[in-house]
Design a protein around this motif. Structure first.
Motif, short mmCIF file in Angstrom:
data_model
loop_
_atom_site.label_atom_id
_atom_site.label_comp_id
_atom_site.label_asym_id
_atom_site.label_seq_id
_atom_site.Cartn_x
_atom_site.Cartn_y
_atom_site.Cartn_z
N TYR A 36 -11.19 4.00 -2.96
CA TYR A 36 -11.21 5.11 -2.26
C TYR A 36 -12.00 5.98 -3.39
O TYR A 36 -12.25 5.61 -4.45
CB TYR A 36 -10.01 5.77 -2.27
CG TYR A 36 -8.90 5.18 -1.10
CD1 TYR A 36 -8.10 4.07 -1.67
CD2 TYR A 36 -8.56 5.91 -0.15
CE1 TYR A 36 -7.12 3.40 -0.66
CE2 TYR A 36 -7.68 5.36 0.75
CZ TYR A 36 -7.24 3.98 0.44
OH TYR A 36 -6.21 3.55 1.29
N SER A 43 -8.98 15.32 -1.38
CA SER A 43 -7.98 14.00 -1.04
C SER A 43 -8.69 12.99 -1.23
O SER A 43 -9.93 12.89 -1.34
CB SER A 43 -7.33 14.27 0.21
OG SER A 43 -6.29 13.32 0.39
N TYR B 36 3.74 9.30 -0.66
CA TYR B 36 3.20 9.15 -1.96
C TYR B 36 2.78 10.60 -2.56
O TYR B 36 2.80 11.45 -2.00
CB TYR B 36 1.96 8.48 -1.86
CG TYR B 36 1.80 6.73 -1.56
CD1 TYR B 36 2.10 6.33 -0.30
CD2 TYR B 36 1.62 5.91 -2.44
CE1 TYR B 36 2.29 5.28 0.02
CE2 TYR B 36 1.70 4.66 -2.19
CZ TYR B 36 2.01 4.27 -0.92
OH TYR B 36 2.14 2.87 -0.71
N TYR B 87 1.82 13.28 -0.47
CA TYR B 87 1.21 13.09 0.71
C TYR B 87 2.23 12.62 1.75
O TYR B 87 2.82 11.57 1.18
CB TYR B 87 -0.09 12.05 0.73
CG TYR B 87 -1.21 12.54 -0.64
CD1 TYR B 87 -1.28 12.18 -1.59
CD2 TYR B 87 -1.89 13.53 0.13
CE1 TYR B 87 -2.27 12.49 -2.75
CE2 TYR B 87 -3.32 14.01 -0.88
CZ TYR B 87 -3.17 13.28 -2.04
OH TYR B 87 -4.19 13.72 -2.88
N PHE B 99 -4.09 3.44 4.12
CA PHE B 99 -3.54 4.65 4.43
C PHE B 99 -4.45 5.65 4.70
O PHE B 99 -5.49 5.58 4.03
CB PHE B 99 -2.53 4.97 3.09
CG PHE B 99 -1.26 4.16 3.36
CD1 PHE B 99 -1.07 3.27 2.28
CD2 PHE B 99 -0.30 4.57 4.02
CE1 PHE B 99 0.00 2.54 2.15
CE2 PHE B 99 0.97 3.97 3.77
CZ PHE B 99 1.00 2.77 2.76
N PHE B 101 -5.20 9.48 4.15
CA PHE B 101 -4.63 10.90 3.09
C PHE B 101 -5.08 11.93 3.62
O PHE B 101 -6.33 12.11 3.96
CB PHE B 101 -5.11 10.56 1.76
CG PHE B 101 -4.46 9.38 1.01
CD1 PHE B 101 -5.01 8.11 1.08
CD2 PHE B 101 -3.33 9.64 0.23
CE1 PHE B 101 -4.09 7.07 0.46
CE2 PHE B 101 -2.67 8.90 -0.58
CZ PHE B 101 -3.05 7.42 -0.17
N GLY B 102 -4.42 12.99 4.08
CA GLY B 102 -4.60 14.14 4.37
C GLY B 102 -4.67 15.15 2.92
O GLY B 102 -4.68 14.56 1.87
N PRO B 103 -4.68 16.45 3.06
CA PRO B 103 -4.58 17.25 1.86
C PRO B 103 -3.61 17.36 0.96
O PRO B 103 -3.64 17.65 -0.19
CB PRO B 103 -5.22 18.58 2.36
CG PRO B 103 -4.79 18.61 3.75
CD PRO B 103 -4.75 17.04 4.27
#
Lengths: 119, 111
Positions: A36, A43, B36, B87, B99, B101-103
């Motif tokens: 990531y 994010s 998380y 999150y 996963f 992830f959003g904000p």
């Protein structure tokens, strides 16, 4: 619990150089590792998925020739940022999932991240 | 993956309970609800996850609505170390995928 480490934790390099980041699963075998990237105040964005012994799968918009991923063993994946530029400065995070049938298979364990600064 | 909606930020006082909401109206029957958190300059840390029933662990509790279209992460006594981005993520655990992830919700804890 399952532990994932990253090395280095931070790195500063000059524009045009290459940087390698290691991701290791310390106490479990990881079939799949994920990379990531996270820019400040944003994010996590998935860059690529790597499976041991096969080529990585890159997300749309991620240049595979620039971000080289190698997953040569069940405990190690590396991300190499080639010809780094200032816009590549970011927080790089890896995660790992265990083997199918493993108690940790359905979980992902994240590394502490590597902060890359390109001057 | 089905999307989740969380408030951008929340504040809490130290040693008070915190309820962090998450809406996931398009959740499918096989989606697990994962939480998380990410402390500053660290990788995400697992908090809790569940499917249908409420879950408790040493870090938090997860309350899941009966229709599963929303859930709430409960920190029973917030400490300064709980200040983080939280999150809420849905994932079909049968496939072990990444996963998304959003904000998230940025939680501030006031002394």
């Amino acid at each position: 619990g399952a532990v994932v480490s990253q090395h280095p934790s931070w790195v500063i390099c000059k524009s045009g150089t290459s940087v390698k980041i290691e991701c290791r699963s310390l106490d479990f075998q990881a079939t799949t590792m994920f990379w990531y990237r996270q820019f400040p105040k944003q994010s996590l964005m998935l860059m690529a998925t790597s499976n041991e012994g096969s080529k990585a799968t890159y997300e749309q918009g991620v240049e595979k020739d620039k971000f080289l991923i190698n997953h040569a063993s069940l405990t190690l994946s590396t991300l190499t940022v080639t010809s780094a530029h200032p816009e590549d400065s970011s927080f790089y995070i890896c995660s790992a999932s265990g083997l199918a049938g493993d108690p940790v298979y359905n979980e992902q364990f994240f590394g502490p991240g590597t902060r890359l600064t390109v001057l | 993956d089905a999307k989740t909606t969380q408030p951008n930020s929340m504040e809490s006082n130290e040693e008070e309970p915190v309820h962090l909401p998450c809406n996931h109206s398009t959740i499918s029957g096989t989606d697990y609800i994962h939480w998380y958190r990410q402390l500053p300059s660290q990788g995400p840390e697992y908090v809790i996850h569940g499917l249908t029933s409420n879950v408790n662990n040493r870090m938090a509790s997860l309350a899941i609505a009966e229709d599963r279209k929303s859930s709430t992460l409960i920190l029973h006594r917030a400490t300064l170390r709980d200040a983080a981005v939280y999150y809420c993520i849905l994932r079909d655990d049968n496939y072990g995928q990444n996963f998304v992830f959003g904000p998230g919700t940025r939680l501030s804890v006031l002394p």
